[in-house]
Design an enzyme around this catalytic site. Structure first.
Site, PDB file in Angstrom:
ATOM      1  N   GLU A 149       8.887   8.935  -0.661  1.00 35.53           N
ATOM      2  CA  GLU A 149       8.492   9.254   0.720  1.00 35.53           C
ATOM      3  C   GLU A 149       7.484   8.188   1.139  1.00 35.53           C
ATOM      4  O   GLU A 149       6.303   8.273   0.803  1.00 35.53           O
ATOM      5  CB  GLU A 149       7.872  10.656   0.805  1.00 35.53           C
ATOM      6  N   GLY A 209       3.598   7.307  -0.527  1.00 43.86           N
ATOM      7  CA  GLY A 209       2.649   6.227  -0.278  1.00 43.86           C
ATOM      8  C   GLY A 209       3.299   5.130   0.537  1.00 43.86           C
ATOM      9  O   GLY A 209       4.274   5.364   1.270  1.00 43.86           O
ATOM     10  N   SER A 210       2.782   3.934   0.435  1.00 46.19           N
ATOM     11  CA  SER A 210       3.281   2.811   1.231  1.00 46.19           C
ATOM     12  C   SER A 210       4.620   2.312   0.694  1.00 46.19           C
ATOM     13  O   SER A 210       4.953   2.510  -0.483  1.00 46.19           O
ATOM     14  CB  SER A 210       2.276   1.663   1.203  1.00 46.19           C
ATOM     15  N   SER A 211       5.376   1.639   1.553  1.00 50.20           N
ATOM     16  CA  SER A 211       6.656   1.060   1.137  1.00 50.20           C
ATOM     17  C   SER A 211       6.447   0.011   0.049  1.00 50.20           C
ATOM     18  O   SER A 211       7.247  -0.098  -0.884  1.00 50.20           O
ATOM     19  CB  SER A 211       7.375   0.442   2.343  1.00 50.20           C
ATOM     20  N   VAL A 224       4.039  -0.228  -2.346  1.00 48.66           N
ATOM     21  CA  VAL A 224       3.782   0.365  -3.658  1.00 48.66           C
ATOM     22  C   VAL A 224       4.987   1.172  -4.120  1.00 48.66           C
ATOM     23  O   VAL A 224       5.349   1.170  -5.300  1.00 48.66           O
ATOM     24  CB  VAL A 224       2.506   1.238  -3.628  1.00 48.66           C
ATOM     25  N   GLY A 225       5.644   1.855  -3.185  1.00 47.35           N
ATOM     26  CA  GLY A 225       6.821   2.639  -3.527  1.00 47.35           C
ATOM     27  C   GLY A 225       7.923   1.801  -4.149  1.00 47.35           C
ATOM     28  O   GLY A 225       8.604   2.232  -5.091  1.00 47.35           O
TER      29      GLY A 225
END
EC number: 1.2.1.3
Length: 520
Positions: free
Chosen positions: A278, A256-258, A260-261
């Site tokens: 990822e 997902g997005s940086s 949220v990650g």
């Protein structure tokens, strides 16, 4: 719940459409239960609607997971993990081989579902399912090669060796843009490594989650294995947060997005779990003055427009040597004029819709920001008025220093910029927070080896004379910096799904100590 509470006829009507008939062949109906828990389908959470992004019309309904469903599923999965890890690895590989064969029989139906629900063109939808089949084949071979090392000991009558054992449960949280391929990268390897798998699919692609799970569940049932070896949930952030917090899941793979990650990583780290991330990409293609221009243009077209610019490996920045800048740009503009935009299921379509209405709104906002920071739209730059989420493929001339260039706009927007020297091009490539994929077009060996060396690209994927996207499964997939540092699929990525023990065995009667220590 055993059946959904809705009585709306809209879903029955839409499901009767001729183009939806194939869904019955993969176990889907107008109303579906969205949790596979302990070998049984259920769903006690909210009822959501899966929508076709090409016309924003409903496809079917899904009952998502509740936290109670999640807890029930995790208890069963933890028990099943103890059974699964005791099965010899080659036997686990045989089960994964059967999953691959089962997927082969439904390849075109599943590919069509990916195209229908996600919005990517049919060729890419089929290709995504094929990628899981390829991962199954890879994992079967791997199941006989989970090798440890035998290490020479400095002590007489001692042996040192490495043992690789399963983690127990691997959690997989996937994104809408590759709603099933990323599951394959993780689950195929995790399963042969002896782990049970818990999968939370993307909230906006629940039908793919259900259809994939039904095929895997069928193989487990056929082999008289516990269904809880593979547990699946349709749901939103609540289920994902529960997985991140859950100490029963030693490894959480998140795509997902940086933004949220990072939150997932922080949550997992608080309980000393492991994360495989990822995240966002901001990928560049560099075209040197000696490049094969036709090859470069074809590559840029696929890399920038494929999946409507919604791949993490999409080319977002095109760096052109000053001496060929105009020539490449003119050729690229010609190619963009030939792009067929439309229904992703129709033959010849190259650009389908963005996945959601919100994605289309973000595209509009992004174009305004680009203009405010000095970007010049030279092609596209607008939405296409229709029932679906269609936008024009867009090319923008802009400075490499513009702040918007450092961010990932998830759509078919390509930033074009000039450079004078290889050193300058590499600096621009490396100047963004993300570090997923990159590629250079050149014929000169000295440039190629500089590019792939320590002073070249800082990305996890470093290509030459091919696009930034379309990675093969044999190599490890992943990136550096804000892309998260995770590696999935091929090479030695399997080691992330196991725990390593260094074992020293004394088979003599003496007790010599390491480093020559004499203790009494």
């Amino acid at each position: 719940m055993s059946e959904l509470s809705t009585t709306s006829p809209a879903y029955e009507m839409s499901f009767r459409k001729k183009e939806y008939e194939f869904l019955k062949e993969i176990g889907l109906g107008p109303r579906n239960l969205g949790c596979y828990v302990n070998g049984v389908w259920q769903g006690n959470g909210p009822v959501v609607t899966s929508v076709n992004p090409a016309d924003n019309q409903p496809i079917a309904e899904v009952a998502e997971a509740s936290i109670q469903d999640y807890e029930e599923g995790m208890q069963a999965c933890a028990h099943a993990a103890k059974i699964w890890m005791q099965i010899p690895a080659p036997k686990r590989g045989e089960i994964v081989r059967q999953i691959g064969d089962a997927l082969r029989t439904k390849l075109h139906h599943l590919g069509r579902l990916v195209s229908l629900e996600m919005g990517k063109i049919l060729a890419e939808g089929i290709g995504e399912v094929q990628e899981i089949i390829d991962m199954c084949d890879f994992a079967v071979g791997l199941s006989r090669q989970l090798n440890g090392s035998v290490i020479p000991s400095e002590r007489p009558n001692h042996m040192m060796l490495e043992m690789w054992n399963p983690l127990g449960i691997v959690g997989v949280i996937t994104a809408f843009n590759f709603p099933c391929a990323v599951l394959g990268w993780n689950a195929c390897i995790a399963l042969v490594c002896g782990n049970s798998v818990v999968w939370k699919g993307a909230p906006t692609t629940p039908l793919i989650t259900i259809a994939m799970t039904k095929i895997i569940a069928g193989v487990l049932e056929k082999n008289n294995l516990p269904g809880a070896i593979f547990t699946a949930f349709c749901g939103g952030a609540e289920v994902g947060q529960a997985m991140a917090r859950d100490p029963r899941i030693p490894l959480v793979s998140f795509t997902g997005s940086s933004k949220v990650g990072l939150m997932v990583q922080q949550t997992v780290n608080q309980r000393y779990g492991k994360c495989l991330l990822e995240l966002s990409g901001n990928n560049a293609i560099i075209v040197m003055d000696d490049a094969d221009i036709e090859l470069a243009v074809r590559s840029v077209l696929f890399a920038a427009v494929g999946t409507a610019g919604q791949r993490c490996t999409t080319c977002r920045r095109l760096l052109l040597h000053d001496s060929i800048y105009q020539k490449v740009l003119e050729r690229l503009l010609e190619a963009y004029k030939q792009i067929k935009i439309g229904n992703p299921l129709e033959k010849g379509t190259l650009l389908g819709p963005l996945h959601t209405r919100a994605s289309r709104e973000n595209f509009v906002k992004g174009i305004e920001i680009i203009k405010s920071q000095g970007g010049r739209i030279i092609s596209g730059g607008a939405i296409i008025e229709s029932e679906g989420n269609f936008v024009q493929p867009t090319i923008v001339e802009i400075s490499a220093n513009a702040e918007v260039v450092k961010e990932e706009l998830f759509g078919p927007v390509l930033y074009v910029m000039k450079f004078q020297t290889l050193k300058e091009a590499i600096e621009i490539n490396n100047s963004v927070p993300q570090g997923l994929s990159s590629s250079i077009f050149t014929r000169r060996p000295e440039i190629i080896f500089k590019w792939i060396g320590p002073q070249g690209s800082d990305c996890g994927i470093v290509n030459v004379n091919i696009p930034t996207n379309g990675a093969e499964i044999g190599g490890a997939f992943g990136g550096e910096k804000a892309t998260g540092g995770g590696r999935e699929a091929g090479s030695d990525s399997w080691k992330q799904y196991m725990r390593r023990s260094t074992c020293t065995i004394n088979y003599g009667s003496e007790l010599p100590l390491a480093q020559g220590i004499n203790f009494g």
